[in-house]
Scaffold this motif. Structure first.
Motif, PDB file in Angstrom:
ATOM      1  N   ASN A 180      33.517 -13.086   8.311  1.00  0.00           N
ATOM      2  CA  ASN A 180      32.099 -13.259   8.897  1.00  0.00           C
ATOM      3  C   ASN A 180      32.065 -14.648   9.488  1.00  0.00           C
ATOM      4  N   PRO A 181      30.963 -15.085  10.064  1.00  0.00           N
ATOM      5  CA  PRO A 181      30.747 -16.447  10.324  1.00  0.00           C
ATOM      6  C   PRO A 181      30.671 -16.999   9.037  1.00  0.00           C
ATOM      7  N   PRO A 182      31.339 -18.236   9.019  1.00  0.00           N
ATOM      8  CA  PRO A 182      31.632 -19.221  10.035  1.00  0.00           C
ATOM      9  C   PRO A 182      32.965 -18.973  10.640  1.00  0.00           C
ATOM     10  N   ARG A 183      33.868 -17.542  10.334  1.00  0.00           N
ATOM     11  CA  ARG A 183      35.190 -17.335  10.937  1.00  0.00           C
ATOM     12  C   ARG A 183      36.250 -18.431  10.687  1.00  0.00           C
ATOM     13  N   THR A 184      36.305 -18.830   9.477  1.00  0.00           N
ATOM     14  CA  THR A 184      37.152 -19.794   8.953  1.00  0.00           C
ATOM     15  C   THR A 184      38.508 -19.361   8.633  1.00  0.00           C
ATOM     16  N   TYR A 185      38.484 -18.094   8.063  1.00  0.00           N
ATOM     17  CA  TYR A 185      39.829 -17.781   7.331  1.00  0.00           C
ATOM     18  C   TYR A 185      40.143 -16.157   7.957  1.00  0.00           C
ATOM     19  N   PRO A 186      41.486 -15.995   8.334  1.00  0.00           N
ATOM     20  CA  PRO A 186      41.755 -14.658   8.804  1.00  0.00           C
ATOM     21  C   PRO A 186      41.719 -13.586   7.578  1.00  0.00           C
ATOM     22  N   VAL A 187      41.404 -12.382   7.820  1.00  0.00           N
ATOM     23  CA  VAL A 187      40.983 -11.379   6.681  1.00  0.00           C
ATOM     24  C   VAL A 187      42.449 -10.594   6.403  1.00  0.00           C
ATOM     25  N   ASN A 188      42.792 -10.114   5.434  1.00  0.00           N
ATOM     26  CA  ASN A 188      43.995  -9.117   5.329  1.00  0.00           C
ATOM     27  C   ASN A 188      43.932  -8.037   6.162  1.00  0.00           C
ATOM     28  N   LEU A 189      44.734  -7.615   7.076  1.00  0.00           N
ATOM     29  CA  LEU A 189      44.765  -6.754   8.036  1.00  0.00           C
ATOM     30  C   LEU A 189      44.882  -5.296   7.236  1.00  0.00           C
ATOM     31  N   THR A 190      44.304  -4.256   7.832  1.00  0.00           N
ATOM     32  CA  THR A 190      44.460  -2.959   6.986  1.00  0.00           C
ATOM     33  C   THR A 190      44.504  -1.906   8.127  1.00  0.00           C
ATOM     34  N   THR A 191      44.626  -0.640   7.617  1.00  0.00           N
ATOM     35  CA  THR A 191      44.929   0.513   8.727  1.00  0.00           C
ATOM     36  C   THR A 191      43.846   0.417   9.653  1.00  0.00           C
ATOM     37  N   GLU A 192      42.510  -0.029   9.179  1.00  0.00           N
ATOM     38  CA  GLU A 192      41.376   0.073  10.206  1.00  0.00           C
ATOM     39  C   GLU A 192      41.468  -0.731  11.416  1.00  0.00           C
ATOM     40  N   HIS A 193      42.447  -1.785  11.322  1.00  0.00           N
ATOM     41  CA  HIS A 193      42.658  -2.807  12.441  1.00  0.00           C
ATOM     42  C   HIS A 193      43.903  -2.306  13.146  1.00  0.00           C
ATOM     43  N   PHE A 194      44.665  -1.129  13.026  1.00  0.00           N
ATOM     44  CA  PHE A 194      45.780  -0.646  13.615  1.00  0.00           C
ATOM     45  C   PHE A 194      45.503  -0.819  15.168  1.00  0.00           C
ATOM     46  N   ASP A 195      44.644   0.049  15.432  1.00  0.00           N
ATOM     47  CA  ASP A 195      44.329   0.365  17.029  1.00  0.00           C
ATOM     48  C   ASP A 195      44.234  -1.011  17.632  1.00  0.00           C
ATOM     49  N   ALA A 196      43.263  -2.171  16.982  1.00  0.00           N
ATOM     50  CA  ALA A 196      43.067  -3.245  17.909  1.00  0.00           C
ATOM     51  C   ALA A 196      44.376  -3.885  17.632  1.00  0.00           C
ATOM     52  N   MET A 197      45.235  -3.964  16.706  1.00  0.00           N
ATOM     53  CA  MET A 197      46.602  -4.370  16.842  1.00  0.00           C
ATOM     54  C   MET A 197      47.587  -4.145  17.651  1.00  0.00           C
ATOM     55  N   ALA A 198      47.429  -2.797  17.922  1.00  0.00           N
ATOM     56  CA  ALA A 198      48.617  -2.098  18.765  1.00  0.00           C
ATOM     57  C   ALA A 198      48.114  -2.158  20.266  1.00  0.00           C
ATOM     58  N   ASN A 199      46.826  -2.419  20.513  1.00  0.00           N
ATOM     59  CA  ASN A 199      46.342  -2.666  22.041  1.00  0.00           C
ATOM     60  C   ASN A 199      46.322  -4.195  22.211  1.00  0.00           C
ATOM     61  N   SER A 200      46.376  -5.029  21.668  1.00  0.00           N
ATOM     62  CA  SER A 200      46.232  -6.489  21.488  1.00  0.00           C
ATOM     63  C   SER A 200      47.085  -7.137  22.501  1.00  0.00           C
ATOM     64  N   GLY A 201      48.460  -6.632  22.637  1.00  0.00           N
ATOM     65  CA  GLY A 201      49.666  -7.176  23.343  1.00  0.00           C
ATOM     66  C   GLY A 201      50.064  -8.269  22.732  1.00  0.00           C
TER      67      GLY A 201
END
Length: 408
Positions: free
Chosen positions: A304-325
């Protein structure tokens, strides 16, 4: 208007890109395409046995450097190597712990594909010095890795740096296929000259990297004194994850221009210089500033803001990952269930096996490993997922995205 077939769209993309006035330097496509990405330390007899007959047009080769952050990263890197491996590419692996290094060397020796093609190199004990996170020794390690790849492997076109927390989102066949249609002097590097708070927290402090003095890693030390901002060049910062052309790396390491060496001296007193050195070199160079694409080709989910560090990816991010290109994801925790989903749904990879591709001629019927039998290493069999990378690149190369976002 009738939509062109995908192959025709890719050909037109290549034609349009080649028509762009990217460089004033000669384009070395023919030399790059004709070279072989085998280790130069292999004997002439071994190299001759690996070549075989070739088609007139070959896909580009990718040179990966994979770095472990600390002891215990060996199993993660072994899994990453299996997911990333392709006999057409080159791989340099660096880990901190001696046990991890010995384990990875045994892994490379024990697998027939890397043993036959000789394209995976594990850094020897003592080859790299201590590396301090956020210090200049981290940048020195990246430059060293690039120099080793230039010296020991031939014919690769792009340099890609990955850590143990990165993971591919598509097979190498997909990446190599789409990269075959773009000029090999393009550099994918996220950058901006609007450095904001980084001016006072990274550029102005005077720092000392203890790894230059002692073998064990410690935190960077700051002094009370501050320095002024430079006027001889403009500072650019961005992601430390990059996809850099061989031509630009040769310029940075062996270049005829003094700019890379001058900036290297400046960035020895810069917090996290890996997030600014290449960016500043390329954007202050008249030769290369028009070759940048302002994207690092990584999928990341931010805090969340200030968007300084990437969070650990989980299964909830899978669709976004797969469709990102994006061809790669960061950051993935160890034993993350999301990695299992990526293996099954995106890579088609079974546990403890390589990601299959056109070089695998075996049958997968009955759960067999298709990569037990090898075909020609340059034959690609891209999946439908490659169209997502194609879509991403076409978007990045649109007139509203390409030139206006270069070194601004």
């Amino acid at each position: 208007m009738r939509k062109l077939p995908r192959a025709h769209r890719l050909r037109w993309m290549r034609v349009l890109l080649l028509a762009l006035p990217l460089l004033s330097l000669p384009v070395l496509y023919a030399a790059l395409g004709a070279a072989r990405c085998s280790s130069t330390s292999a004997s002439p007899h071994q190299r001759q046995g690996r070549l075989g007959s070739r088609p007139p047009d070959l896909p580009p080769r990718l040179a990966y450097v994979i770095s472990g952050a600390g002891p215990g990263d060996g199993p993660r890197i072994r899994r990453l190597l299996r997911a990333l491996y392709h006999p057409w590419n080159c791989y340099l692996v660096r880990v901190a712990g001696e046990e991890d290094r010995a384990d990875l060397e045994a892994f490379v020796r024990g697998e027939e594909a890397p043993r036959r093609y000789g394209n995976v190199r594990v850094a020897a004990a003592g080859e790299w010095g201590a590396v301090t996170r956020r210090g200049p020794t981290e940048l020195a390690a990246t430059l060293h890795a690039a120099a080793v790849l230039l010296r020991e492997f031939e014919g690769w076109s792009w340099f890609i740096n990955l850590s143990a927390s990165d993971y591919p989102l598509m097979p190498q066949d997909d990446i190599l296929n789409i990269f075959s249609y773009i000029p090999r002097d393009l550099n994918f590097i996220e950058h901006t000259s609007n450095i904001g708070w980084k001016e006072y927290q990274r550029a102005r402090p005077i720092i000392v990297d203890p790894a230059l003095q002692v073998p064990n890693k410690t935190e960077v030390v700051t002094t009370k004194e501050k320095r002024s901002m430079p006027s001889a060049f403009k500072i650019f910062v961005g992601s430390s994850s990059v996809v850099l052309s061989r031509s630009f790396l040769e310029f940075s390491l062996l270049g005829w221009d003094n700019l890379p060496r001058t900036l290297l001296m400046y960035f020895t007193n810069f917090f996290s210089p890996s997030e600014g050195y290449f960016h500043t070199v390329i954007c202050n160079s008249n030769y290369y500033q028009n070759t940048t694409i302002n994207n690092d080709l990584r999928f990341m989910a931010w805090d969340n803001p200030p968007r300084t560090y990437p969070v650990n990816l989980t299964t909830e991010h899978f669709d976004a990952m797969a469709n990102s290109g994006a061809p790669f994801a960061h950051s993935c925790a160890n034993d993350n269930p999301a990695l299992d989903m990526i293996d099954v749904k995106l890579l088609g990879r079974a546990p403890d096996r390589f990601t299959p591709g056109g070089w695998c001629l075996g049958s997968s019927v009955g759960g067999k490993d298709p990569c037990n039998f090898f075909g020609r290493s340059f034959v690609l069999r891209p999946t439908k997922g490659s169209s997502k990378l194609e879509k991403l690149l076409l978007k990045l190369l649109e007139p509203d995205n390409f030139r206006p976002k270069q070194c601004k």
